[in-house]
Structures are given as structure tokens and as C-alpha cells.
Design a protein around this motif. Structure first.
Motif, PDB file in Angstrom:
ATOM      1  N   LYS A 107       0.907  -1.225  -0.037  1.00  0.00           N
ATOM      2  CA  LYS A 107      -0.130   0.237   0.127  1.00  0.00           C
ATOM      3  C   LYS A 107       0.915   1.230   0.130  1.00  0.00           C
ATOM      4  O   LYS A 107       0.564   2.340  -0.982  1.00  0.00           O
ATOM      5  CB  LYS A 107      -0.896   0.013   1.199  1.00  0.00           C
ATOM      6  CG  LYS A 107      -1.874   1.336   1.309  1.00  0.00           C
ATOM      7  CD  LYS A 107      -2.936   0.807   2.633  1.00  0.00           C
ATOM      8  CE  LYS A 107      -3.705   2.082   2.603  1.00  0.00           C
ATOM      9  NZ  LYS A 107      -4.690   1.999   3.871  1.00  0.00           N
ATOM     10  N   MET A 108       1.810   1.160   1.001  1.00  0.00           N
ATOM     11  CA  MET A 108       2.925   2.405   0.860  1.00  0.00           C
ATOM     12  C   MET A 108       3.565   2.719  -0.458  1.00  0.00           C
ATOM     13  O   MET A 108       3.676   3.566  -0.844  1.00  0.00           O
ATOM     14  CB  MET A 108       3.903   2.156   2.012  1.00  0.00           C
ATOM     15  CG  MET A 108       3.227   2.094   3.435  1.00  0.00           C
ATOM     16  SD  MET A 108       4.077   1.408   4.795  1.00  0.00           S
ATOM     17  CE  MET A 108       5.459   2.875   4.839  1.00  0.00           C
ATOM     18  N   GLU A 109       4.040   1.554  -1.008  1.00  0.00           N
ATOM     19  CA  GLU A 109       4.659   1.512  -2.629  1.00  0.00           C
ATOM     20  C   GLU A 109       3.686   2.123  -3.576  1.00  0.00           C
ATOM     21  O   GLU A 109       4.199   2.942  -4.420  1.00  0.00           O
ATOM     22  CB  GLU A 109       5.089   0.227  -2.535  1.00  0.00           C
ATOM     23  CG  GLU A 109       6.583  -0.189  -2.142  1.00  0.00           C
ATOM     24  CD  GLU A 109       6.781  -1.726  -2.346  1.00  0.00           C
ATOM     25  OE1 GLU A 109       8.168  -1.917  -2.461  1.00  0.00           O
ATOM     26  OE2 GLU A 109       6.106  -2.581  -2.790  1.00  0.00           O
ATOM     27  N   GLU A 110       2.549   1.631  -3.452  1.00  0.00           N
ATOM     28  CA  GLU A 110       1.501   2.130  -4.355  1.00  0.00           C
ATOM     29  C   GLU A 110       1.120   3.722  -4.307  1.00  0.00           C
ATOM     30  O   GLU A 110       0.817   4.392  -5.181  1.00  0.00           O
ATOM     31  CB  GLU A 110       0.131   1.410  -4.112  1.00  0.00           C
ATOM     32  CG  GLU A 110       0.247  -0.011  -4.550  1.00  0.00           C
ATOM     33  CD  GLU A 110      -1.240  -0.694  -4.316  1.00  0.00           C
ATOM     34  OE1 GLU A 110      -1.813  -0.080  -3.844  1.00  0.00           O
ATOM     35  OE2 GLU A 110      -0.965  -2.081  -4.752  1.00  0.00           O
ATOM     36  N   SER A 111       1.599   4.234  -2.927  1.00  0.00           N
ATOM     37  CA  SER A 111       1.375   5.564  -2.696  1.00  0.00           C
ATOM     38  C   SER A 111       2.437   6.407  -3.310  1.00  0.00           C
ATOM     39  O   SER A 111       2.816   7.691  -3.026  1.00  0.00           O
ATOM     40  CB  SER A 111       0.984   5.712  -1.397  1.00  0.00           C
ATOM     41  OG  SER A 111       0.059   5.315  -0.911  1.00  0.00           O
ATOM     42  N   GLY A 112       3.612   5.839  -3.921  1.00  0.00           N
ATOM     43  CA  GLY A 112       4.773   6.354  -4.565  1.00  0.00           C
ATOM     44  C   GLY A 112       5.935   6.058  -3.385  1.00  0.00           C
ATOM     45  O   GLY A 112       7.021   6.790  -3.815  1.00  0.00           O
ATOM     46  N   LEU A 113       5.851   5.661  -2.179  1.00  0.00           N
ATOM     47  CA  LEU A 113       6.984   5.343  -1.510  1.00  0.00           C
ATOM     48  C   LEU A 113       8.109   4.469  -2.106  1.00  0.00           C
ATOM     49  O   LEU A 113       7.819   3.458  -2.496  1.00  0.00           O
ATOM     50  CB  LEU A 113       6.575   4.943  -0.195  1.00  0.00           C
ATOM     51  CG  LEU A 113       7.413   5.021   1.202  1.00  0.00           C
ATOM     52  CD1 LEU A 113       7.376   6.656   1.565  1.00  0.00           C
ATOM     53  CD2 LEU A 113       7.269   4.182   2.370  1.00  0.00           C
ATOM     54  N   ASP A 114       9.235   5.033  -1.875  1.00  0.00           N
ATOM     55  CA  ASP A 114      10.481   4.086  -2.231  1.00  0.00           C
ATOM     56  C   ASP A 114      11.305   3.632  -1.058  1.00  0.00           C
ATOM     57  O   ASP A 114      12.143   4.383  -0.414  1.00  0.00           O
ATOM     58  CB  ASP A 114      11.429   5.176  -3.216  1.00  0.00           C
ATOM     59  CG  ASP A 114      12.713   4.239  -3.651  1.00  0.00           C
ATOM     60  OD1 ASP A 114      13.087   3.234  -3.453  1.00  0.00           O
ATOM     61  OD2 ASP A 114      13.367   4.989  -4.278  1.00  0.00           O
TER      62      ASP A 114
END
Length: 356
Positions: free
Chosen positions: A170-177
Motif C-alpha cells: 500500500k505504501m509503495e502504491e502511494s509512491g514510497l521508495d
């Protein structure tokens, strides 16, 4: 098999800290049944924990309706517990010991003109003890009866790999690297007096972004969403700041924190969650909070700062806000840097992005 009931009414941080009683008892009596009574909004945190067998929920409706509350207490105590520990020891929580006359140990705090349903009434420990250590003093009567008690002041929370993976995705889908340092920032608090002046917090955030090129997550309750968004706007909607990762429950907040490298911000329940998960944390304490009480001893991974340690000669003459502002962004950034250097920079991810 011993049946043990631990009753703890209050909020997130208090319930997490009090859980050291459950873990210490489970280590002392591995085959025991340990049930933990907490408020409904906190209960999900303690699901599937190895030191708690059953989480017993007091709903909002039961809190407000005395007859329904009494009925719930009566139902719970039909289990016939051997030990009942009333941590809060309020007139309301004392009904658990009142309805458990057969329990060998009915332990509560010593109160004037009250507490006659307890077999043992515990004096308030001195402030030489931190909060977790104070709670553990409630186990002394059991030890003094001849039983061995394994005192463990370290509190913890466990989350499944599947839960954490769901939140990571979910965090990666929000753009987190996740190749960069990820810091969860507590910029708000349920209690307004605990909120560090936001203009100073913004300077701390800017300093972290500049020095570490990190990513910062603002988590929030539904009521705090607009506040988080407004602070993000103050930061120019910096793409490295994430105010778009919503958590639907307190348990999802735990999953989010577990996927972060560090916690920074206002002292409170989420900071205790960070410590229970054991990601390094740095807390900013308000003038009305005690670092000595709320931080565990001898654990350098979890530290903080409070206004009274800033060496102001006229400290007692200052207003509450003036005391809070003694904690400067520069000082906090220096302390954060120390935590990062000691506990995070060993990983390739952070060494790659931090120029120290």
C-alpha cells in the motif's frame, strides 16, 4: 492451569505499557490463561499476541451504560480467575475484583476509603521507577507468596508478515521508495497540550529532508487529516512527504510503523507503538510530560527531549508555550542525527542516501 485477568482502562500508550504485566506473567506461568480487558478502540493491537490468550473488549456502549457494563463484568468474571489485577483501580474497574471473591489474588492500587475488594493494595511506587516498572510492582504480592516471577519491563507487539506486506505494498502504491530512509512523523496528538509548536516541527522536517533526502510519512486519524494536509501544503507539497497513506485501524497504523525506519515527533501512544515494534524513536515531550517516566530505562534506541533539560535559568517563570519552545529544531535535529548514525546507518539503504 492458572487463569489470570488483567484489567487496564485508558488509552493506547497506557495499555501498551501495562501489557508488561501480561508478558511477565506468561513468562512466569507459560501454561496459564491470560486475559486482558481493554477499551474497544485499543483491542485490535493485542490480537494474536503470544502473551495474551484472550482480549476482552469493553465497548463504547458498555462504557456509557452502567447496567450493560455491570452485566459484562459479571459475564467475564464467571471464568473464575485465580488472579485478578486491576491496574487502574477506579471505582468502575474494581467491580472485576468485587465479582471475583474466589480469586486468591485480587490486586489493586492503594486508595483512600476504597479498594476493600482487593486482597493486596499496592502503594504508588516512587518516581525512580519508569511507568512499565511501576506496573510490574503489582506482581510483588504473587512473588512474596513464594512464586517465581520473571519480571520483564520490555513491552512488544507482534504483527503477521502478511499484515506488514499488505501495508508495504500500500505504501509503495502511494509512491514510497523503500530504497530511501523512511521516517514516520508524529506532528499532532489527541491531546492538544502535547503538540510541539508546529512552526518548529516544520523546521525539523525541512532539516531531515535536506540532510537525508529521506521520505516522511504523516499518519493521522480522520479528525486530524486536514491538519496533516495543511502542514504538507506549508512544506510546498514536497513529494518526499506523504500525507496520502491512510490507515483504517490502529492495527494498520502498527503495520505502517513497522515498515518505517524511524519514528520522530510528539510523545504519545503511537510513540509507544514504535517502541513496542522496536523501530528507533525520538520523542518530543511537552512541559507536562516526564521523559523519565514514559521512556524505558537503558534503551538507547528510544530516546527523547523535554523542555526542563534545556538549562533555562528562569524556567519556572516561563509560560507553557515558552517552555515548549526551549526545545529548538537545531537541538532536535542534532539528536535525531545521533540516533540515525548509531542505529540506522549500518544498512546500505541509509548509507547510500545520508552524507555524514
Amino acid at each position: 492451569m492458572k487463569k489470570i485477568l488483567v484489567v487496564r482502562f485508558k488509552q493506547i500508550g497506557d495499555a501498551i505499557l501495562s501489557s508488561v504485566i501480561c508478558s511477565s506473567l506468561k513468562e512466569s506461568y507459560p501454561n496459564s490463561q491470560i486475559d486482558y480487558v481493554v477499551y474497544e478502540h485499543i483491542a485490535p493491537l493485542f490480537e494474536n499476541q503470544p502473551h495474551i490468550d484472550n482480549v476482552i473488549v469493553i465497548t463504547e456502549e458498555e462504557r456509557k451504560n452502567f447496567l450493560k457494563y455491570i452485566a459484562k463484568v459479571w459475564k467475564v468474571t464467571r471464568t473464575k480467575y485465580d488472579i485478578v489485577i486491576d491496574i487502574m483501580s477506579t471505582p468502575k474497574s474494581e467491580f472485576f475484583t468485587l465479582f471475583s471473591p474466589g480469586a486468591k489474588f485480587r490486586i489493586g492500587r492503594k486508595k483512600s476509603w476504597r479498594g476493600y475488594t482487593y486482597t493486596h493494595r499496592i502503594e504508588e511506587p516512587s518516581d525512580d521507577f519508569d511507568k512499565a516498572e511501576k506496573f510490574l510492582q503489582m506482581l510483588k504480592p504473587i512473588e512474596e507468596s513464594g512464586s517465581f516471577i520473571e519480571y520483564n519491563p520490555n513491552y512488544f507487539l507482534n504483527f503477521s508478515g502478511a499484515e506488514n506486506l499488505y501495508m508495504r505494498e500500500k505504501m509503495e502504491e502511494s509512491g514510497l521508495d523503500f530504497n530511501k530512509l523512511v521516517i514516520a512523523f508524529s506532528i499532532n496528538s489527541r491531546r492538544s497540550e502535547k503538540v510541539y509548536p508546529i512552526e518548529n516541527m516544520v523546521e525539523i522536517i525541512k532539516g531531515c529532508l535536506e540532510k537525508y533526502d529521506c521520505q516522511i510519512i504523516f499518519y493521522y486519524s480522520p479528525a486530524e487529516k486536514e491538519f496533516a494536509k495543511s502542514v504538507h501544503r506549508t512544506l510546498g507539497n514536497d513529494a518526499r512527504v506523504f500525507s496520502n497513506i491512510e490507515t483504517k485501524s490502529i492495527r494498520e497504523l502498527g503495520n505502517l510503523l513497522q515498515n518505517c525506519d524511524m519514528f520522530v515527533g510528539n510523545e504519545g501512544g503511537p510513540r509507544h507503538m514504535a517502541q513496542a515494534i522496536d523501530i528507533p524513536s525520538f520523542a518530543i515531550f511537552s512541559p507536562s510530560s516526564s521523559k523519565k517516566q514514559w521512556l524505558s530505562k537503558n534503551n538507547e534506541r528510544h530516546t527523547g527531549v523535554e523542555p526542563c533539560e534545556m538549562n533555562s535559568k528562569n524556567y519556572d517563570e516561563l509560560t507553557y508555550v515558552e517552555k515548549y519552545k526551549l526545545i529548538t529544531p537545531e537541538y532536535v535535529l542534532m539528536k535525531i542525527d545521533g540516533v540515525i548514525k548509531k542505529f540506522i546507518t549500518k544498512g546500505k539503504k541509509v548509507e547510500k542516501n545520508i552524507n555524514i
